[in-house]
Design an enzyme around this catalytic site. Structure first.
Site, PDB file in Angstrom:
ATOM      1  N   THR A  97      43.406  49.327  36.817  1.00  0.00           N
ATOM      2  CA  THR A  97      44.149  48.429  36.128  1.00  0.00           C
ATOM      3  C   THR A  97      45.555  48.354  36.673  1.00  0.00           C
ATOM      4  OG1 THR A  97      42.654  48.723  34.342  1.00  0.00           O
ATOM      5  CG2 THR A  97      44.456  47.346  33.995  1.00  0.00           C
TER       6      THR A  97
ATOM      7  N   PHE B 183      29.449  47.850  44.364  1.00  0.00           N
ATOM      8  CA  PHE B 183      29.827  49.339  43.719  1.00  0.00           C
ATOM      9  C   PHE B 183      30.588  48.860  42.572  1.00  0.00           C
ATOM     10  CE2 PHE B 183      29.664  49.717  48.616  1.00  0.00           C
ATOM     11  CZ  PHE B 183      28.966  50.806  48.765  1.00  0.00           C
TER      12      PHE B 183
ATOM     13  N   SER C  67      23.567  52.368  51.833  1.00  0.00           N
ATOM     14  CA  SER C  67      25.199  52.221  51.889  1.00  0.00           C
ATOM     15  C   SER C  67      25.918  53.159  50.975  1.00  0.00           C
ATOM     16  CB  SER C  67      25.449  50.735  51.412  1.00  0.00           C
ATOM     17  OG  SER C  67      24.806  49.791  52.118  1.00  0.00           O
TER      18      SER C  67
ATOM     19  N   CYS D  52      32.309  50.293  52.283  1.00  0.00           N
ATOM     20  CA  CYS D  52      30.939  50.149  52.456  1.00  0.00           C
ATOM     21  C   CYS D  52      30.561  50.553  53.886  1.00  0.00           C
ATOM     22  CB  CYS D  52      30.574  48.940  51.965  1.00  0.00           C
ATOM     23  SG  CYS D  52      28.621  48.845  52.041  1.00  0.00           S
TER      24      CYS D  52
ATOM     25  N   ALA E 142      32.989  50.694  62.931  1.00  0.00           N
ATOM     26  CA  ALA E 142      33.293  49.499  63.733  1.00  0.00           C
ATOM     27  C   ALA E 142      34.842  49.187  64.060  1.00  0.00           C
ATOM     28  CB  ALA E 142      32.700  48.195  63.400  1.00  0.00           C
TER      29      ALA E 142
END
Length: 239
Positions: free
Chosen positions: A156, A2, A47, A54, A70
């Site tokens: 940042t 990503f 995804s 993710c 999970a």
């Protein structure tokens, strides 16, 4: 992979436990609505990053999708605290022709931090975060002017205090309207993922040092370094 540029904010419409025969594979599932804009090219198994995590699409329609979560994901992220009605950051996995406006984000959340303070600064907001103690070693990879993904948003770093396990970022007005962070209060949890390049570099340096220290080659390097220091001192003393 990503970019950390959040595409839209979706909204949680269902949170449910799953049995072993369900599409999520057992455990825990979340259904997210208001997501039509990112589902136009969706396929089962795709995804999507949800608050920077993710996750795999197990069901979808024109406006919503379901993902299975999970136990390990619940331990590392803030997804277990999501409630119906809450908004979440969403980003599809990048394509080969994506404009790269953020930084390389894996969607593999390293842990959670809490909002330590938030301060208005003109039309921007400065957030200070404290990393949970169990992930204190990850402070090594958080550096001033470096990248960090917070709930999947590429930002940042401004300042870092390793002793207090804190770091800060500034969020401009535009970003505030596009991500969930401004909705959060002091004490709320935020997912974080440190710069993956820092982790790879650190792992490589650590392995090299161990290899050198465990062998004669390492002893030779240390001996050369000591000899150079002694030679410099001797040269300085003779002047």
């Amino acid at each position: 992979m990503f970019t950390g540029i959040v595409e839209i904010m979706g909204r949680v419409t269902d949170v449910s436990p799953l049995d072993s025969t369900s599409s999520g594979g057992g455990g825990f599932s979340i259904t997210i609505g208001e997501a039509a804009d990112i589902l136009v090219d969706c396929h089962l198994g795709d995804s999507i990053a949800v608050n920077g995590t993710c996750l795999t699409v197990t069901e979808f329609d024109t406006n919503s999708f379901k993902i299975g979560v999970a136990p390990e994901t619940l331990r590392k992220t803030n997804l277990g605290s999501l409630k119906v009605g809450q908004q979440v950051n969403l980003e599809r996995a990048m394509s080969a022709h994506t404009r790269f406006g953020g930084h390389m984000v894996q969607g593999h959340v390293d842990g959670t931090c809490t909002i330590h303070s938030r301060t208005e600064d003109g039309n921007a907001i400065t957030f200070v975060f404290q990393v949970a103690e169990q992930w204190a070693e990850l402070m090594t990879y958080i550096v001033p002017k470096g990248f960090i993904a917070l709930d999947g948003t590429s930002l940042t770093v401004i300042d870092v205090d390793d002793e207090k396990r804190t770091f800060s970022i500034m969020m401009i007005a535009y970003t505030q309207t596009k991500v969930v962070m401004p909705q959060k209060a002091v004490g709320d949890e935020v997912n974080f993922e440190v710069d993956m390049m820092g982790k790879y570099t650190g792992k490589g340096v650590e392995a090299m040092i161990k290899r050198y220290l465990n062998g004669e080659e390492g002893e030779a390097i240390i001996a050369k370094a000591v000899d150079r220091v002694l030679a410099k001192r001797a040269a300085a003393g003779s002047q």
